[in-house]
Design an enzyme around this catalytic site. Structure first.
Site, PDB file in Angstrom:
ATOM      1  N   ASN A 112      74.793  31.670  -5.101  1.00 64.94           N
ATOM      2  CA  ASN A 112      75.612  32.530  -3.891  1.00 64.94           C
ATOM      3  C   ASN A 112      76.646  33.497  -4.815  1.00 64.94           C
ATOM      4  OD1 ASN A 112      78.733  31.184  -5.041  1.00 64.94           O
ATOM      5  ND2 ASN A 112      77.417  29.342  -5.074  1.00 64.94           N
ATOM      6  N   ASP A 141      75.644  22.779  -2.736  1.00 67.74           N
ATOM      7  CA  ASP A 141      74.977  21.896  -2.101  1.00 67.74           C
ATOM      8  C   ASP A 141      73.529  20.458  -2.779  1.00 67.74           C
ATOM      9  OD1 ASP A 141      78.057  21.401  -1.220  1.00 67.74           O
ATOM     10  OD2 ASP A 141      77.542  22.550   0.318  1.00 67.74           O
ATOM     11  N   LYS A 195      55.824  29.913 -13.275  1.00 70.15           N
ATOM     12  CA  LYS A 195      56.778  31.216 -13.011  1.00 70.15           C
ATOM     13  C   LYS A 195      55.630  30.302 -10.912  1.00 70.15           C
ATOM     14  CE  LYS A 195      56.738  35.714 -10.424  1.00 70.15           C
ATOM     15  NZ  LYS A 195      56.189  37.079 -10.590  1.00 70.15           N
TER      16      LYS A 195
HETATM   17  N1  CTP Z   1      82.209  21.277  -4.600  1.00 74.65           N
HETATM   18  C1  CTP Z   1      81.780  20.504  -5.601  1.00 74.65           C
HETATM   19  N2  CTP Z   1      80.500  19.847  -5.950  1.00 74.65           N
HETATM   20  C2  CTP Z   1      80.082  20.162  -4.800  1.00 74.65           C
HETATM   21  C3  CTP Z   1      80.358  20.564  -3.926  1.00 74.65           C
HETATM   22  C4  CTP Z   1      81.788  21.313  -3.686  1.00 74.65           C
HETATM   23  O1  CTP Z   1      83.126  20.384  -6.504  1.00 74.65           O
HETATM   24  N3  CTP Z   1      78.495  19.638  -4.914  1.00 74.65           N
HETATM   25  C5  CTP Z   1      83.702  21.633  -4.506  1.00 74.65           C
HETATM   26  C6  CTP Z   1      84.101  23.082  -4.742  1.00 74.65           C
HETATM   27  O2  CTP Z   1      83.859  23.622  -5.511  1.00 74.65           O
HETATM   28  C7  CTP Z   1      85.540  23.212  -3.536  1.00 74.65           C
HETATM   29  C8  CTP Z   1      85.298  22.025  -2.624  1.00 74.65           C
HETATM   30  O3  CTP Z   1      84.486  21.508  -3.259  1.00 74.65           O
HETATM   31  O4  CTP Z   1      86.597  23.160  -4.216  1.00 74.65           O
HETATM   32  C9  CTP Z   1      84.970  21.891  -1.065  1.00 74.65           C
HETATM   33  O5  CTP Z   1      83.735  23.455  -1.255  1.00 74.65           O
HETATM   34  P1  CTP Z   1      82.393  23.379  -0.435  1.00 74.65           P
HETATM   35  O6  CTP Z   1      81.300  23.949  -0.319  1.00 74.65           O
HETATM   36  O7  CTP Z   1      83.737  24.351   1.109  1.00 74.65           O
HETATM   37  O8  CTP Z   1      82.758  21.865   0.921  1.00 74.65           O
HETATM   38  P2  CTP Z   1      81.570  21.032   0.343  1.00 74.65           P
HETATM   39  O9  CTP Z   1      82.240  20.091   1.020  1.00 74.65           O
HETATM   40  O10 CTP Z   1      80.314  21.141   0.131  1.00 74.65           O
HETATM   41  O11 CTP Z   1      81.267  21.148   1.656  1.00 74.65           O
HETATM   42  P3  CTP Z   1      80.633  22.031   2.901  1.00 74.65           P
HETATM   43  O12 CTP Z   1      78.840  22.973   2.408  1.00 74.65           O
HETATM   44  O13 CTP Z   1      79.885  21.005   4.268  1.00 74.65           O
HETATM   45  O14 CTP Z   1      81.092  23.271   4.005  1.00 74.65           O
END
Ligand code: CTP
Length: 428
Positions: free
Chosen positions: A220, A289, A299
């Site tokens: 990302n 996520d 590859k």
């Molecule tokens: N975070 C984490 N581990 C993950 C995903 C997220 O520690 N696997 C943490 C990020 O560092 C941030 C918070 O959770 O502090 C929110 O992350 P975000 O990606 O915005 O939210 P999600 O809980 O993943 O939900 P969504 O993607 O559905 O918005």
């Protein structure tokens, strides 16, 4: 926002701006203007080499006062300028600070006006280094920076980027605006208040990379700037700081312990290893996520007209840390959102059982990912309403987050004390 800070309710702050001899010397004019716009009165001292890059006349015109290069020079109006100059200022800023001036400051060498001023001054000192990446990375320079940090000097880290000499790497003078913001923070606080002394912060930052095969990955746009800004700010307020960094395009501030990882799994492992030592956990990383369910060993070759990837969930590091917390660990999350920013952030605060969450709108072009500025809103579990801040440098935003951590710590201590005294007075 910063523009009125110094004028508000106090006399005009006096800043000495030191300029040493590097190609970035011309950018000192922007630093000077930024300080003046914030209401500071600025006097300038230059090294002889700095004058090879830009004329003292530029700074005399902008500052409206004599620029001191050599206090033995016959045109110098004050024969003991290094004493009068250094002892009447509220802050000494040196931008750019070359490897040579850093080495002199670190070793107490006082062979010209600027170095004598440094030794004779009791004001806080801020330096913004700028040099070739090899000189920056040299153990001697890093040793000298470490010495200066121990001596209480605040360092605005250089950026990574293309240098005037054509090389690419860390060493380019940081943005003048960022230098000004750091200077104003120091002035605001009359030197940094050590209100995080005794706290051990563990911060995640940057993007994770989930590999599909040896050459491709899913990631990302996070740059890691925000997490490192929190690290830098916390360090200057007396905290011990460890960072677990994924992929980032910025340098870590000097003095911060950094563990480098790439995948969400590696980040999880590194966080769990460091966590027992931490008193505050700040999750600024943009963690994937989902990751590819399988990583191909070789590859992936193109085949048909489409390719279907199966992704599986990664572990929620922040959620796990918050649910397993003990011993008063404060847990702060970030919510990077493109829509319904506040609603989504409040939901994450509740669902992940956090002490506070920092929300930001990553759809804005002037803030968020890879920008040097951010417009944040902090929602704390115990606060009446969200704290919404205007667009500001990430360093300033970091300080606002740390202010909230200091407040949360004070509140949690007060309620712990109250329940301890209630237990003592309970009938046995
Ligand atoms: N975070 C984490 N581990 C993950 C995903 C997220 O520690 N696997 C943490 C990020 O560092 C941030 C918070 O959770 O502090 C929110 O992350 P975000 O990606 O915005 O939210 P999600 O809980 O993943 O939900 P969504 O993607 O559905 O918005």
């Amino acid at each position: 926002m910063t523009n009125n800070r110094i004028k508000r309710g106090s006399e005009v702050k006096k800043v000495a701006l030191g300029i040493s001899g590097g190609i970035a010397a011309y950018k000192a004019a922007e630093v000077l203007r930024g300080l003046q716009r914030a209401g500071c009165s600025v006097r300038v001292a230059m090294t002889k080499r700095a004058c090879e890059f830009i004329q003292p006349l530029t700074f005399r015109t902008l500052s409206g006062s004599h620029v001191i290069v050599d206090d033995y020079a016959p045109d110098n109006p004050d024969p003991i300028a290094h004493i009068t100059f250094s002892q009447t200022v509220d802050l000494l800023v040196v931008a750019p600070a070359t490897a040579n001036i850093i080495a002199k400051f670190a070793n107490g060498v006082a062979d010209d006006f600027l170095t004598s001023t440094y030794l004779a001054s009791t004001a806080p000192v801020l330096i913004a280094p700028a040099m070739n990446p090899t000189m920056w990375g040299h153990p001697a320079t890093q040793r000298n920076l470490s010495q200066l940090r121990n001596d209480g000097v605040r360092i605005v880290e250089p950026d990574a980027g293309e240098m005037a000499c054509g090389t690419i790497g860390p060493g380019r003078l940081n943005d003048p605006e960022r230098i000004v913001a750091a200077a104003l923070e120091l002035l605001d606080q009359g030197g940094m208040v050590q209100d995080l002394a005794g706290e051990r912060l563990l911060i995640t930052t940057g993007a994770t990379r989930e590999e599909l095969d040896p050459v491709r990955f899913i990631s990302n746009r996070s740059s890691g700037r925000m997490g490192f800004a929190v690290a830098e700010a916390a360090l200057s307020r007396g905290a011990e700081v460890s960072v677990v960094a994924g992929a980032t395009s910025v340098n870590s501030p000097y003095g911060v312990r950094v563990a480098r990882v790439l995948s969400a799994d590696e980040m999880h492992e590194a966080v769990m290893k460091e966590l027992p030592k931490a008193t505050v956990f700040i999750s600024a990383a943009a963690v994937a996520d989902y990751r590819p369910a399988q990583r191909a060993a070789t590859k992936i070759k193109k085949g048909g007209s489409s390719l279907v990837l199966t992704l599986e969930r990664t572990r929620d590091i922040l959620g796990e840390v918050a649910s397993a917390r003990t011993n008063g660990l404060l847990v702060i999350g970030f919510a990077a959102e493109t829509n319904d920013v506040l609603i989504n952030a409040q939901e994450k605060l509740r669902a992940k059982n956090l002490d506070a969450i920092v929300a930001n709108d990553v759809a804005r072009v002037d803030a968020g990912f890879d920008s040097t500025e951010n417009a944040i809103t902090i929602v704390a579990r115990d606060a009446q309403g969200p704290l919404e801040f205007p667009l500001m440098s990430k360093l300033e935003a970091a300080h606002r987050i740390l202010d909230e951590i200091v407040r949360l710590r004070a509140t949690s201590k007060t309620s712990a004390d109250a329940s301890a005294s209630a237990r003592q007075t309970e009938p046995k």
